[in-house]
Write a protein that holds these residues in place. Structure first.
Motif, PDB file in Angstrom:
ATOM      1  N   LEU A  75      35.371 -10.833 -13.263  1.00  0.00           N
ATOM      2  CA  LEU A  75      34.363 -10.543 -12.000  1.00  0.00           C
ATOM      3  C   LEU A  75      32.826 -10.797 -12.261  1.00  0.00           C
ATOM      4  CD1 LEU A  75      35.238  -6.454 -11.956  1.00  0.00           C
ATOM      5  CD2 LEU A  75      35.317  -8.106 -10.146  1.00  0.00           C
ATOM      6  N   LEU A  76      32.383 -11.292 -13.028  1.00  0.00           N
ATOM      7  CA  LEU A  76      31.353 -11.722 -13.299  1.00  0.00           C
ATOM      8  C   LEU A  76      31.560 -13.335 -12.727  1.00  0.00           C
ATOM      9  CD1 LEU A  76      29.398 -10.579 -16.652  1.00  0.00           C
ATOM     10  CD2 LEU A  76      28.806 -10.273 -14.790  1.00  0.00           C
ATOM     11  N   GLY A  77      32.155 -14.169 -12.875  1.00  0.00           N
ATOM     12  CA  GLY A  77      32.622 -15.167 -12.226  1.00  0.00           C
ATOM     13  C   GLY A  77      32.744 -15.389 -10.967  1.00  0.00           C
ATOM     14  N   VAL A  78      33.049 -14.508 -10.246  1.00  0.00           N
ATOM     15  CA  VAL A  78      32.654 -14.448  -9.280  1.00  0.00           C
ATOM     16  C   VAL A  78      31.145 -14.709  -8.050  1.00  0.00           C
ATOM     17  CG1 VAL A  78      33.710 -12.987  -6.814  1.00  0.00           C
ATOM     18  CG2 VAL A  78      35.117 -12.573  -8.595  1.00  0.00           C
ATOM     19  N   THR A  79      31.622 -15.733  -6.768  1.00  0.00           N
ATOM     20  CA  THR A  79      30.020 -15.775  -6.311  1.00  0.00           C
ATOM     21  C   THR A  79      29.697 -14.792  -6.175  1.00  0.00           C
ATOM     22  OG1 THR A  79      31.227 -17.925  -5.625  1.00  0.00           O
ATOM     23  CG2 THR A  79      29.073 -17.469  -4.767  1.00  0.00           C
ATOM     24  N   GLY A  80      27.970 -14.515  -6.461  1.00  0.00           N
ATOM     25  CA  GLY A  80      27.672 -12.883  -5.668  1.00  0.00           C
ATOM     26  C   GLY A  80      27.712 -11.900  -6.354  1.00  0.00           C
ATOM     27  N   ILE A  81      28.572 -11.450  -7.473  1.00  0.00           N
ATOM     28  CA  ILE A  81      28.303 -10.907  -8.410  1.00  0.00           C
ATOM     29  C   ILE A  81      27.866 -10.547  -9.795  1.00  0.00           C
ATOM     30  CG2 ILE A  81      30.311  -8.868 -10.055  1.00  0.00           C
ATOM     31  CD1 ILE A  81      30.675  -8.858  -7.343  1.00  0.00           C
ATOM     32  N   GLY A  82      26.981  -9.936 -10.301  1.00  0.00           N
ATOM     33  CA  GLY A  82      26.334 -10.077 -11.079  1.00  0.00           C
ATOM     34  C   GLY A  82      26.692  -8.945 -12.060  1.00  0.00           C
ATOM     35  N   PRO A  83      26.373  -8.254 -13.304  1.00  0.00           N
ATOM     36  CA  PRO A  83      26.466  -7.493 -13.999  1.00  0.00           C
ATOM     37  C   PRO A  83      26.527  -6.068 -13.391  1.00  0.00           C
ATOM     38  CG  PRO A  83      25.349  -8.598 -16.096  1.00  0.00           C
ATOM     39  CD  PRO A  83      25.757  -9.119 -13.482  1.00  0.00           C
ATOM     40  N   LYS A  84      25.579  -5.851 -12.665  1.00  0.00           N
ATOM     41  CA  LYS A  84      25.653  -4.373 -12.121  1.00  0.00           C
ATOM     42  C   LYS A  84      26.441  -4.112 -10.797  1.00  0.00           C
ATOM     43  CE  LYS A  84      22.428  -1.451  -9.981  1.00  0.00           C
ATOM     44  NZ  LYS A  84      20.464  -1.004  -9.407  1.00  0.00           N
ATOM     45  N   ALA A  85      26.369  -5.430  -9.898  1.00  0.00           N
ATOM     46  CA  ALA A  85      27.549  -5.269  -9.553  1.00  0.00           C
ATOM     47  C   ALA A  85      29.186  -4.840 -10.496  1.00  0.00           C
ATOM     48  CB  ALA A  85      28.274  -6.759  -8.353  1.00  0.00           C
ATOM     49  N   ALA A  86      29.414  -5.580 -10.587  1.00  0.00           N
ATOM     50  CA  ALA A  86      30.388  -5.638 -11.828  1.00  0.00           C
ATOM     51  C   ALA A  86      31.118  -4.389 -12.101  1.00  0.00           C
ATOM     52  CB  ALA A  86      30.930  -6.726 -12.745  1.00  0.00           C
ATOM     53  N   LEU A  87      29.700  -3.262 -12.769  1.00  0.00           N
ATOM     54  CA  LEU A  87      29.760  -2.691 -13.148  1.00  0.00           C
ATOM     55  C   LEU A  87      30.140  -1.265 -12.274  1.00  0.00           C
ATOM     56  CD1 LEU A  87      29.586  -1.574 -16.460  1.00  0.00           C
ATOM     57  CD2 LEU A  87      27.410  -0.500 -15.965  1.00  0.00           C
ATOM     58  N   GLY A  88      29.683  -1.697 -10.765  1.00  0.00           N
ATOM     59  CA  GLY A  88      29.575  -0.770  -9.915  1.00  0.00           C
ATOM     60  C   GLY A  88      31.109  -0.844  -8.991  1.00  0.00           C
ATOM     61  N   ILE A  89      32.069  -1.758  -9.079  1.00  0.00           N
ATOM     62  CA  ILE A  89      32.822  -1.950  -9.357  1.00  0.00           C
ATOM     63  C   ILE A  89      34.425  -1.065  -9.649  1.00  0.00           C
ATOM     64  CG2 ILE A  89      35.052  -3.796  -8.933  1.00  0.00           C
ATOM     65  CD1 ILE A  89      33.120  -6.167  -7.371  1.00  0.00           C
ATOM     66  N   LEU A  90      34.068  -1.935 -10.693  1.00  0.00           N
ATOM     67  CA  LEU A  90      34.793  -0.908 -12.785  1.00  0.00           C
ATOM     68  C   LEU A  90      34.542   0.762 -12.652  1.00  0.00           C
ATOM     69  CD1 LEU A  90      34.742  -3.873 -14.529  1.00  0.00           C
ATOM     70  CD2 LEU A  90      36.956  -2.745 -13.452  1.00  0.00           C
ATOM     71  N   SER A  91      33.308   1.447 -11.967  1.00  0.00           N
ATOM     72  CA  SER A  91      32.886   2.876 -11.638  1.00  0.00           C
ATOM     73  C   SER A  91      33.907   3.263 -11.169  1.00  0.00           C
ATOM     74  CB  SER A  91      31.462   2.891 -11.590  1.00  0.00           C
ATOM     75  OG  SER A  91      31.040   2.645 -12.936  1.00  0.00           O
ATOM     76  N   SER A  92      34.332   2.384  -9.561  1.00  0.00           N
ATOM     77  CA  SER A  92      35.016   2.967  -8.269  1.00  0.00           C
ATOM     78  C   SER A  92      36.514   2.910  -8.252  1.00  0.00           C
ATOM     79  CB  SER A  92      34.526   2.386  -6.893  1.00  0.00           C
ATOM     80  OG  SER A  92      32.891   2.375  -6.990  1.00  0.00           O
TER      81      SER A  92
END
Length: 207
Positions: A75-92
């Protein structure tokens, strides 16, 4: 830098756990899926970690499995996705549910994560669709064989890629009956694998 940290769970709150190891209390940010599976405070815990460094901070992110950590790093390799956003996705979405959403090109499921809009969700699929496959998804676990039996019964007459697609849809939360009905509406050709059947089946299901 850190592969994993093993030690005693000292405390936890919101999206953070504290693990004492080597006389140091490590603050580790985790998704909700980790919080839901924590042992009792004072018990041993092993967390696979990703160490992220920015100009103004150094942060550890933790997961219970290497595959979960791999999904975070992807996810961190996706354009526009940082650690906080990646963690949010994996929380959902659990890592396996996220992989299934990517395979099925279900951007609506990904967009349910906090701070993730439709465009970013589609970007996740675009950037990762060639990096995940059905083989990455952990085998389905059926309690007492009851769900497995239900899938087998509902999918009577459906083999190969069709049956695998039904199992995948059930893993996404659809009932065996709903999954089978959708798959039966797909014209399955010899060159279609389970992923192709899954994508086609989702067109017959309302999200």
């Amino acid at each position: 830098m850190f592969s994993y940290i093993k030690g005693t769970l000292e405390e936890y709150w919101e999206d953070t756990i504290v693990v004492e190891s080597g006389g140091i209390g490590w603050n580790i940010h985790v998704p909700l899926s980790v919080l839901d599976r924590l042992p009792h405070v004072g018990e041993q815990i092993k967390v696979y970690t990703s160490f992220q460094v920015k100009e103004d901070s150094m942060t550890l992110y933790g997961f219970f499995g290497r595959q979960d950590l791999k999904m975070f790093n992807q996810l961190l390799g996706v354009t526009g996705i940082g650690p906080k956003a990646a963690l949010g996705i994996l929380s959902s979405l659990s890592p396996d549910d996220l992989r299934m959403a990517i395979i099925a090109e279900d951007s609506k499921a990904i967009a349910k994560a906090p701070g993730i809009g439709p465009k970013t969700a589609k970007r996740v699929i675009l950037d990762l669709k060639d990096k995940v496959s059905m083989d990455d998804v952990l085998p389905l676990q059926f309690a007492g064989g009851q769900v497995e039996a239900a899938v087998t019964a509902a999918a009577s007459g459906v083999d190969g890629a069709g049956k695998e697609a039904i199992e995948a849809l059930v893993a996404l939360g659809y009932s065996p009956t709903e999954a089978t009905k959708a798959v039966r509406q797909v014209t399955i050709t010899e060159d279609m694998n389970s992923e192709a059947v899954l994508k086609a089946s989702l067109k017959f299901l309302a999200f």
